[in-house]
Design an enzyme around this catalytic site. Structure first.
Site, PDB file in Angstrom:
ATOM      1  N   SER A 251       0.666  -1.222   0.180  1.00  0.00           N
ATOM      2  CA  SER A 251      -0.003  -0.057  -0.122  1.00  0.00           C
ATOM      3  C   SER A 251       0.721   1.166   0.195  1.00  0.00           C
ATOM      4  O   SER A 251       1.882   1.235   0.553  1.00  0.00           O
ATOM      5  CB  SER A 251      -0.820  -0.220   1.180  1.00  0.00           C
ATOM      6  OG  SER A 251      -0.130   0.046   2.368  1.00  0.00           O
ATOM      7  N   LYS A 252       0.394   2.197  -0.706  1.00  0.00           N
ATOM      8  CA  LYS A 252       1.385   3.498  -0.895  1.00  0.00           C
ATOM      9  C   LYS A 252       1.682   4.181   0.350  1.00  0.00           C
ATOM     10  O   LYS A 252       2.400   4.826   0.652  1.00  0.00           O
ATOM     11  CB  LYS A 252       0.591   4.554  -1.933  1.00  0.00           C
ATOM     12  CG  LYS A 252      -0.606   5.138  -1.362  1.00  0.00           C
ATOM     13  CD  LYS A 252      -1.151   6.133  -2.787  1.00  0.00           C
ATOM     14  CE  LYS A 252      -2.565   6.501  -2.271  1.00  0.00           C
ATOM     15  NZ  LYS A 252      -3.295   6.858  -3.464  1.00  0.00           N
ATOM     16  N   ARG A 253       0.701   3.731   1.579  1.00  0.00           N
ATOM     17  CA  ARG A 253       1.001   4.445   2.802  1.00  0.00           C
ATOM     18  C   ARG A 253       2.144   3.916   3.382  1.00  0.00           C
ATOM     19  O   ARG A 253       2.969   4.631   4.127  1.00  0.00           O
ATOM     20  CB  ARG A 253      -0.224   4.230   3.533  1.00  0.00           C
ATOM     21  CG  ARG A 253      -0.571   5.610   4.358  1.00  0.00           C
ATOM     22  CD  ARG A 253      -1.912   5.281   5.090  1.00  0.00           C
ATOM     23  NE  ARG A 253      -2.254   4.293   6.026  1.00  0.00           N
ATOM     24  CZ  ARG A 253      -1.974   4.418   7.208  1.00  0.00           C
ATOM     25  NH1 ARG A 253      -1.311   5.246   7.725  1.00  0.00           N
ATOM     26  NH2 ARG A 253      -2.138   3.381   7.950  1.00  0.00           N
ATOM     27  N   ASN A 255       4.675   2.138   1.272  1.00  0.00           N
ATOM     28  CA  ASN A 255       5.755   1.893   0.462  1.00  0.00           C
ATOM     29  C   ASN A 255       5.349   2.554  -0.679  1.00  0.00           C
ATOM     30  O   ASN A 255       4.143   2.482  -1.102  1.00  0.00           O
ATOM     31  CB  ASN A 255       5.471   0.237   0.170  1.00  0.00           C
ATOM     32  CG  ASN A 255       6.889  -0.578   0.324  1.00  0.00           C
ATOM     33  OD1 ASN A 255       8.063   0.141   0.184  1.00  0.00           O
ATOM     34  ND2 ASN A 255       6.558  -1.641   0.654  1.00  0.00           N
TER      35      ASN A 255
END
Ligand code: GLU
Length: 492
Positions: A251-253, A255
Site C-alpha cells: 500500500s502506498k501509505r 511503500n
C-alpha cells in the site's frame, strides 16, 4: 497460440502490481512465441481517466514492455478500451437474458442494504437473495415500461459445487450457495468487470490469464459465465499478492507503489523489472541480476512460488546499484543520468525559479540540489517554530497530500489555487500553512517558489516527500487518519 494480456483499470497511479502482472504475462507469451495484449478496463466511469491511461502506457513502455495489440497500437481484436465495446457487452447480456441465465433486478439500494445487514446478523454470507429472479416476463415488461431503474444479474445454481482450475494452485472448489448473483450490467448500462472480462478474454482469444490472487474469488463466477456461453475458460494463473515488509498488502501509505515514483527517484527501468522478476520467481541458476531477455529465456511458470513476496525497497535499491556499477560503463551512466534529470529541459524549468538569486554558477549547487534529491534529510526539530502546533502541521501535510492525490491538474496555478483554498477553509494564515510544506518539499523553511517547485518535482516525488515528512513527524495512526479524513471531507 499463447495469448496473454494485462488489463489495468486507469484509475490513478500506475501501480507496480500492474507492472508485475504485465511482466509475467509478457514473459509467458514471449517464451512461447505468443502475443501479449494491453487492454484498458475503464468501465468504472467515475474513477477512470484518460490521463491515468496515458501514464500507464508510458510507464509500461518506460519499463521496456511492448505489446502486440492495445489501444495505442490497435490490432485485429479491438477496440482494446472497454468503454468502446459497450454494444458488444450489451449483445452478450441480452443473450444471457434470453437463455434464462440472467435476470433484471429492480431492488433499491435501501432494500439491498437491509437484506445484507439481516444476513450478516444471522451469520450468513451477504449475497443477493434472488427476489427479482422470480419476476414474470410480464412484470419485468411493466417495470421497464414504467422506466424503473434496473441492473442485470447472473443466475447462480442454488446447489452443487463449482470447480475452477488454477495452474499454480490446482483445483479450487466452492459451493454455488456461496457465490453471489453478481451484477453484470449496472444501472448506467455499463458492464461490470465480471461480464466485460469474460467477454473480452474470450473474444480476444486470450489463452492464459495471469492476474493477482485477489481475483481468485471471482473465478467461479467467471467459470459459470463461460459455461453459460458455452465457451472454454482460458488457463488461470493467479499470482501471489505483493506485500509490504510487515506482510500486509502493498500500500502506498507504507511503500511507494507508483511506477512513476521509481522513475522519478532515478531507478533504472531494467533494475525495477529485474526486481519484480525476483518476487515469487527465481532464475534456475539463482542469479539475482538478470535482463528481461534472460528472464524470457529461462522462464518457467511452475517456478512461481506462492509465498507472500515482499516488495522491499532496500533490496530494490541494492539491485539498482548493481545495474549501475556492473552494467553501465561511464558513457552509459552519463547518458542515463542526463536522460533522467541532468538535461537542458529540466534546467530550463529550474532556471526561472532561481535566476534572481544567483550571481555565479557556484551559488546554484545548494539552491537547486533538492530538485534532484530523493527524500530530503529532515528531522522533527525542523518543524518546530512559533505559530503552529505539531498537530496543525500534521493536518496541513495530510490534507495537502490528499489534495495532491486527487485528480488535480499539475500546474502552478492549479496547485496554488487548491492549496491556498485549503488554507482558507482550514482558517490558517497562509504563511503558517505553507511553512511545513516548504520544509517537507525542499528540506528548508524557504526555497524557490513552492508551487513552481512542485511542478518541477512532479506529483510522485511531491507526494512522496509529504508522506516522508508525515513519517518523520511520527506517522499518522489509523484511528487518527479516520478522524482527519472526516474533517477533510467536511472542509471540502
Ligand atoms: N481490471 C482488473 C485490474 O485492474 C483486471 C483483473 C484481471 O486481470 O482480470 O486488476
Amino acid at each position: 497460440m499463447v495469448r496473454t494480456r494485462v488489463a489495468p483499470s486507469p484509475t490513478g497511479d500506475p501501480h507496480v502490481g500492474t507492472a508485475y502482472m504485465a511482466l509475467f504475462s509478457y514473459c509467458y507469451a514471449k517464451q512461447h512465441g505468443g502475443q501479449f495484449i494491453l487492454r484498458i478496463e475503464d468501465t468504472d466511469t467515475a474513477r477512470s481517466t484518460a490521463k491515468s491511461e496515458q501514464i500507464i502506457i508510458d510507464s509500461l513502455h518506460w519499463l521496456g514492455l511492448q505489446w502486440d495489440e492495445g489501444p495505442d497500437c490497435g490490432g485485429q481484436k479491438g477496440p482494446y478500451r472497454q468503454s468502446e465495446r459497450l454494444p458488444v457487452y450489451r449483445k452478450y447480456a441480452e443473450q444471457l437474458l434470453t437463455d434464462g441465465h440472467a435476470f433484471h433486478c429492480f431492488c433499491s439500494a435501501e432494500r439491498l442494504q437491509q437484506m445484507r445487514s439481516e444476513q450478516r446478523q444471522a451469520g450468513q454470507t451477504a449475497r443477493y437473495d434472488g427476489l427479482c429472479a422470480g419476476l414474470s416476463e410480464q412484470q419485468v415488461a411493466e417495470r421497464n415500461k414504467a422506466g424503473d431503474d434496473f441492473v442485470i444479474r447472473m443466475k447462480v445454481p442454488s446447489e452443487g459445487i463449482c470447480t475452477v482450475q488454477d495452474t499454480l494452485r490446482g483445483s479450487i472448489e466452492i459451493e454455488y450457495a456461496q457465490i453471489d448473483m453478481q451484477v453484470l450490467v449496472k444501472a448506467d448500462g455499463f458492464p461490470t468487470y465480471h461480464l466485460a472480462v469474460v467477454v473480452d478474454d474470450h473474444l480476444m482469444e486470450i489463452s492464459h490469464i495471469i492476474r493477482g490472487e485477489e481475483w481468485i474469488n471471482s473465478a467461479p463466477k467467471h467459470q459459470l459465465l463461460y459455461d453459460y456461453f458455452g465457451w472454454q475458460m482460458p488457463e488461470l494463473i493467479h499470482m501471489p499478492l505483493l506485500r509490504n515488509p510487515d506482510k500486509s498488502k502493498l500500500s502506498k501509505r507504507k511503500n511507494p507503489t507508483s511506477i512513476s515514483f521509481y522513475k522519478d527517484m532515478g531507478y533504472l527501468p531494467e533494475a525495477l523489472l529485474n526486481y519484480l522478476g525476483m518476487l515469487g520467481w527465481s532464475m534456475p541458476g539463482g542469479e539475482e541480476r538478470f535482463s528481461l531477455a534472460e528472464m524470457i529465456d529461462q522462464f518457467d511458470i511452475n517456478r512461481i512460488s506462492l509465498g507472500a513476496p515482499v516488495f522491499d525497497v532496500t533490496k530494490l535499491k541494492w539491485l539498482n546499484g548493481r545495474w549501475l556499477r556492473e552494467v553501465l560503463d561511464e558513457e552509459g551512466f552519463a547518458a542515463r543520468l542526463s536522460d533522467w534529470a541532468y538535461n537542458r529541459d529540466k534546467l530550463k524549468q529550474i532556471i526561472p525559479l532561481v535566476k534572481e538569486r544567483v550571481d555565479v554558477f557556484s551559488d546554484l549547487g545548494k539552491m537547486i540540489s533538492f530538485f534532484v534529491e530523493g527524500m530530503p534529510d529532515i528531522n522533527p526539530e525542523d518543524f518546530e517554530y512559533k505559530g503552529a502546533s505539531s498537530d496543525q502541521q500534521v493536518r496541513v501535510l495530510q490534507f495537502s497530500l490528499w489534495l495532491m492525490e486527487s485528480d488535480l491538474d499539475w500546474d502552478s496555478q492549479a496547485l496554488q489555487q487548491a492549496l491556498v483554498g485549503l488554507a482558507e477553509r482550514m482558517d490558517i494564515r497562509i504563511r503558517d500553512f505553507l511553512k511545513p510544506l516548504f520544509i517537507a518539499i525542499s528540506g528548508k523553511p524557504v526555497s524557490p517558489p513552492l508551487f513552481d517547485s512542485l511542478v518541477v518535482l512532479g506529483p510522485e516525488i511531491s507526494r512522496g516527500r509529504l508522506r516522508h515528512a508525515l513519517g518523520i513527524l511520527g506517522g499518522v495512526s489509523k484511528k487518527k487518519l479516520k478522524k482527519l479524513d472526516a474533517e477533510f471531507r467536511s472542509l471540502s
